[in-house]
Design an enzyme around this catalytic site. Structure first.
Site, PDB file in Angstrom:
ATOM      1  CD  GLU A   1      99.355  61.779  36.691  1.00 23.75           C
ATOM      2  OE1 GLU A   1     100.535  61.703  37.064  1.00 23.75           O
ATOM      3  OE2 GLU A   1      98.994  61.586  35.520  1.00 23.75           O
TER       4      GLU A   1
HETATM    5  C1  LIG Z   1      88.666  62.460  37.037  1.00 19.87           C
HETATM    6  C2  LIG Z   1      89.444  61.506  37.876  1.00 19.87           C
HETATM    7  C3  LIG Z   1      90.250  60.564  37.280  1.00 19.87           C
HETATM    8  C4  LIG Z   1      90.961  59.651  38.053  1.00 19.87           C
HETATM    9  N1  LIG Z   1      91.687  58.663  37.454  1.00 19.87           N
HETATM   10  C5  LIG Z   1      92.229  57.669  38.207  1.00 19.87           C
HETATM   11  C6  LIG Z   1      92.846  56.531  37.593  1.00 19.87           C
HETATM   12  O1  LIG Z   1      92.954  56.444  36.391  1.00 19.87           O
HETATM   13  N2  LIG Z   1      93.319  55.541  38.402  1.00 19.87           N
HETATM   14  C7  LIG Z   1      93.211  55.605  39.760  1.00 19.87           C
HETATM   15  O2  LIG Z   1      93.653  54.665  40.430  1.00 19.87           O
HETATM   16  N3  LIG Z   1      92.649  56.676  40.379  1.00 19.87           N
HETATM   17  C8  LIG Z   1      92.146  57.702  39.633  1.00 19.87           C
HETATM   18  N4  LIG Z   1      91.539  58.779  40.239  1.00 19.87           N
HETATM   19  C9  LIG Z   1      91.508  58.846  41.688  1.00 19.87           C
HETATM   20  C10 LIG Z   1      92.428  59.917  42.239  1.00 19.87           C
HETATM   21  O3  LIG Z   1      93.745  59.524  42.113  1.00 19.87           O
HETATM   22  C11 LIG Z   1      91.997  60.183  43.692  1.00 19.87           C
HETATM   23  O4  LIG Z   1      90.817  60.955  43.603  1.00 19.87           O
HETATM   24  C12 LIG Z   1      93.041  60.901  44.503  1.00 19.87           C
HETATM   25  O5  LIG Z   1      94.115  60.047  44.747  1.00 19.87           O
HETATM   26  C13 LIG Z   1      92.521  61.393  45.848  1.00 19.87           C
HETATM   27  O6  LIG Z   1      91.836  60.413  46.535  1.00 19.87           O
HETATM   28  P1  LIG Z   1      90.351  60.720  47.085  1.00 19.87           P
HETATM   29  O7  LIG Z   1      89.598  61.356  45.967  1.00 19.87           O
HETATM   30  O8  LIG Z   1      89.804  59.490  47.667  1.00 19.87           O
HETATM   31  O9  LIG Z   1      90.552  61.834  48.191  1.00 19.87           O
HETATM   32  P2  LIG Z   1      90.946  61.609  49.727  1.00 19.87           P
HETATM   33  O10 LIG Z   1      92.156  60.779  49.831  1.00 19.87           O
HETATM   34  O11 LIG Z   1      89.745  61.183  50.485  1.00 19.87           O
HETATM   35  O12 LIG Z   1      91.329  63.096  50.126  1.00 19.87           O
HETATM   36  C14 LIG Z   1      90.346  64.130  50.319  1.00 19.87           C
HETATM   37  C15 LIG Z   1      91.100  65.413  50.678  1.00 19.87           C
HETATM   38  O13 LIG Z   1      91.859  65.205  51.879  1.00 19.87           O
HETATM   39  C16 LIG Z   1      93.234  65.441  51.650  1.00 19.87           C
HETATM   40  N5  LIG Z   1      94.034  64.484  52.421  1.00 19.87           N
HETATM   41  C17 LIG Z   1      93.972  63.142  52.404  1.00 19.87           C
HETATM   42  N6  LIG Z   1      94.878  62.611  53.217  1.00 19.87           N
HETATM   43  C18 LIG Z   1      95.543  63.646  53.782  1.00 19.87           C
HETATM   44  C19 LIG Z   1      96.602  63.767  54.714  1.00 19.87           C
HETATM   45  N7  LIG Z   1      97.231  62.691  55.212  1.00 19.87           N
HETATM   46  N8  LIG Z   1      97.018  64.992  55.067  1.00 19.87           N
HETATM   47  C20 LIG Z   1      96.437  66.102  54.550  1.00 19.87           C
HETATM   48  N9  LIG Z   1      95.447  66.058  53.669  1.00 19.87           N
HETATM   49  C21 LIG Z   1      94.994  64.844  53.274  1.00 19.87           C
HETATM   50  C22 LIG Z   1      93.427  65.275  50.151  1.00 19.87           C
HETATM   51  O14 LIG Z   1      94.543  65.995  49.679  1.00 19.87           O
HETATM   52  C23 LIG Z   1      92.123  65.836  49.619  1.00 19.87           C
HETATM   53  O15 LIG Z   1      92.179  67.223  49.540  1.00 19.87           O
HETATM   54  C24 LIG Z   1      90.863  59.713  39.469  1.00 19.87           C
HETATM   55  C25 LIG Z   1      90.078  60.709  40.069  1.00 19.87           C
HETATM   56  C26 LIG Z   1      89.367  61.592  39.291  1.00 19.87           C
HETATM   57  C27 LIG Z   1      88.507  62.608  39.980  1.00 19.87           C
END
Ligand SMILES: Cc1cc2nc3c(=O)[nH]c(=O)nc-3n(C[C@H](O)[C@H](O)[C@H](O)COP(=O)(O)OP(=O)(O)OC[C@H]3O[C@@H](n4cnc5c(N)ncnc54)[C@H](O)[C@@H]3O)c2cc1C
Length: 498
Positions: free
Chosen positions: A303
């Site tokens: 979220e």
């Molecule tokens: C159990 C689970 C359920 C989920 N359910 C859904 C769902 O129903 N629908 C859906 O669409 N998605 C879902 N997700 C996806 C979730 O929303 C994403 O995991 C989340 O948005 C983060 O994206 P990422 O995991 O690719 O991390 P990344 O974007 O790769 O980020 C990795 C780290 O880098 C940090 N970061 C990234 N960009 C920046 C920046 N510009 N500045 C500083 N820090 C940064 C992040 O905060 C994080 O700590 C789910 C994920 C999980 C694990």
């Protein structure tokens, strides 16, 4: 009502996520941006639970940077449907859902006649065909919830199933996420309240050193900590819910983001403290604490990650402050002596250690006298934070967007200010109308506000360019040295040079 439901469903993280994926994000697009026909067609079965919904935004290459999704929807030659192709990952309810809200790139003709790729939101039925899903992910927590990949291969989506405008999907995605987050406050509070009950029973019966655990100050502190956190996050969640319910759908996205960051981190630390009260037993699978710990960790990630939300909170607030400041500068440049004098006097009074009084407390104030000290602390923090933000805007200008450490501190202060506001308002109301145990609420509020006040002062000091508290350059340097070598670079304590 949604906040209240969150208090109950959160007693099991997997149930909470399953329901939230359906209600808070899966079907929310139809609710907030759907046409009457879409609502009539889809909402009844979604409301009864006959159909389950999922929200499909994240892709392997696109997480926080949601605008970079690659799933594509191509308009058919007859203009009657879109062909959807692409893969989504980590979709909650992905293996159960019949109805998906899917975000995909679409080609649109811009106002200037050029072709552009923009994101569009679609309602996709599993029955449209070409929809498959992977096996459920093996996760750290919320293991009872279904999370999986969802693939779309030449899925035919009728144009009537576009949510909002073609090309307007990114805004819809953000609105959906923004509107659901606030409930994390009441959900986390619901869970912490349950944890307090469970651990209090244990602490009042388990004996060590011939005393009950509950007699030890270090155990007592954990109960006070959990009660304060639960009280404050509950206050923030319901204040926000109340504002969102006002006519005209006011934009409460910053408030909702603040609730989410505060309560997800509060839930994580509270669960850890609850587990600690049980000592070794808390670590055992026979007890639910390790599950609560694993389940809670996701709250900081999905979220909107807490990093992205902190940036959002700080930058949205700074943008607003920037507008006001620009107006003032314009006035001063035009030779408006009044505005210039006002600014000068304000700075002078700050230098002389002014007594801040915004009228929150006192005869005409809205804060109850028993919360006077907290009200004063809030006023003072707000005033000096305002001064600090002005300083930051003139120091960095537009490049503030790249100053993430500064923005994090700004966000942390604003979150505390909102939390103080929510707790003081609620406790004032409770004492004024004579709610049961209102003196306990006042106590919790005063504890929270005093701690937050000192934390805010420290953070405000960290925002000063030349303050000893400001370690930003050293932090960046240390991180750079580690990241350059991609390893911990200190010699081992047993290494010798002779
Ligand atoms: C159990 C689970 C359920 C989920 N359910 C859904 C769902 O129903 N629908 C859906 O669409 N998605 C879902 N997700 C996806 C979730 O929303 C994403 O995991 C989340 O948005 C983060 O994206 P990422 O995991 O690719 O991390 P990344 O974007 O790769 O980020 C990795 C780290 O880098 C940090 N970061 C990234 N960009 C920046 C920046 N510009 N500045 C500083 N820090 C940064 C992040 O905060 C994080 O700590 C789910 C994920 C999980 C694990």
């Amino acid at each position: 009502m949604y906040a209240r439901l969150g208090e109950i469903t959160s007693l099991d993280g997997s149930i909470a996520v399953t329901l939230a994926a359906h209600q808070a994000i899966g079907l929310k697009g139809i609710l907030i941006a759907g046409t009457d026909e879409q609502k009539a067609k889809y909402l009844p079965k979604l409301a009864s639970g006959e159909h389950i919904a999922a929200f499909c935004l994240t892709e392997p290459g696109s997480g926080s940077d949601a605008a970079s999704i690659q799933t594509r929807a191509t308009l058919s030659e007859d203009g009657k449907y879109f062909l959807l192709n692409g893969s989504k990952v980590w979709i909650s309810n992905g293996g159960l859902a019949n109805i998906f809200t899917v975000f995909a790139r679409t080609e649109i003709v811009d106002k200037d006649g050029t072709l552009k790729d923009k994101i569009t939101a679609f309602i996709v039925e599993r029955d449209f065909g070409g929809v498959t899903h992977g096996k459920p992910e093996d996760k750290l927590g919320i293991r009872g919830s279904n999370t999986c990949e969802v693939h779309f291969e030449n899925t035919k989506v009728p144009i009537e199933n576009v949510i909002g405008e073609v090309g307007g999907g990114f805004k819809i995605a953000m609105n959906i996420l923004n509107s659901g987050r606030f409930s994390m406050g009441s959900a986390s509070a619901g869970m912490i309240k349950k944890l307090i009950e469970m651990t209090a029973e244990y602490a009042c019966t388990r004996k060590q050193f011939n005393k009950k655990l509950s007699e030890f100050g270090l155990i007592q502190e954990k109960f006070s900590f959990m009660a304060v956190k639960a009280y404050v996050m509950e206050s923030m969640a319901y204040l926000t819910a109340g504002m969102m319910d006002r006519p005209g759908f006011p934009d409460c996205s910053v408030e909702a983001a603040m609730v989410k960051v505060f309560s997800s981190e509060g839930a994580w630390t509270c669960v850890s403290e609850a587990l600690q009260i049980l000592g070794g037993l808390g670590y055992m699978k026979d007890y639910p604490y390790e599950r609560y710990l694993r389940d809670t960790r996701i709250l900081l990630i999905f979220e909107g990650t807490n990093e992205i939300l902190r940036l959002y909170i700080a930058l949205t607030g700074m943008q607003y402050a920037g507008k006001i400041l620009t107006e003032k500068i314009k006035e001063i440049k035009k030779g408006n002596v009044g505005v210039a004098l006002e600014e000068f006097l304000s700075k002078f009074q700050d230098m002389m250690g002014r007594k801040v009084d915004y009228g929150l407390v006192g005869e005409r104030g809205v804060v109850h006298p028993s919360l006077e000290a907290s009200g004063k602390k809030l006023e003072e923090n707000i005033h000096y934070f305002g001064t600090s933000v002005k300083g930051l805007l003139s120091r960095f200008g537009k490049t503030i967007v790249d100053e993430q450490l500064v923005l994090k501190r700004v966000a942390d202060i604003v979150i505390n200010l909102y939390a103080m506001t929510a707790a003081i308002s609620r406790a004032s109301r409770s004492i004024s109308i004579g709610l049961r145990n209102h003196d306990h609420e006042v106590l919790l509020t005063n504890i929270f506000c005093t701690e937050a006040y000192f934390k805010n002062n420290y953070a405000i000091a960290q925002l000063e360019k030349y303050a000893d508290e400001n370690l930003d350059d050293s932090i960046k340097k240390a991180a750079k040295q580690v990241l350059e070598k991609r390893t911990y670079i200190c010699s081992h304590p047993l290494d010798r040079t002779f």
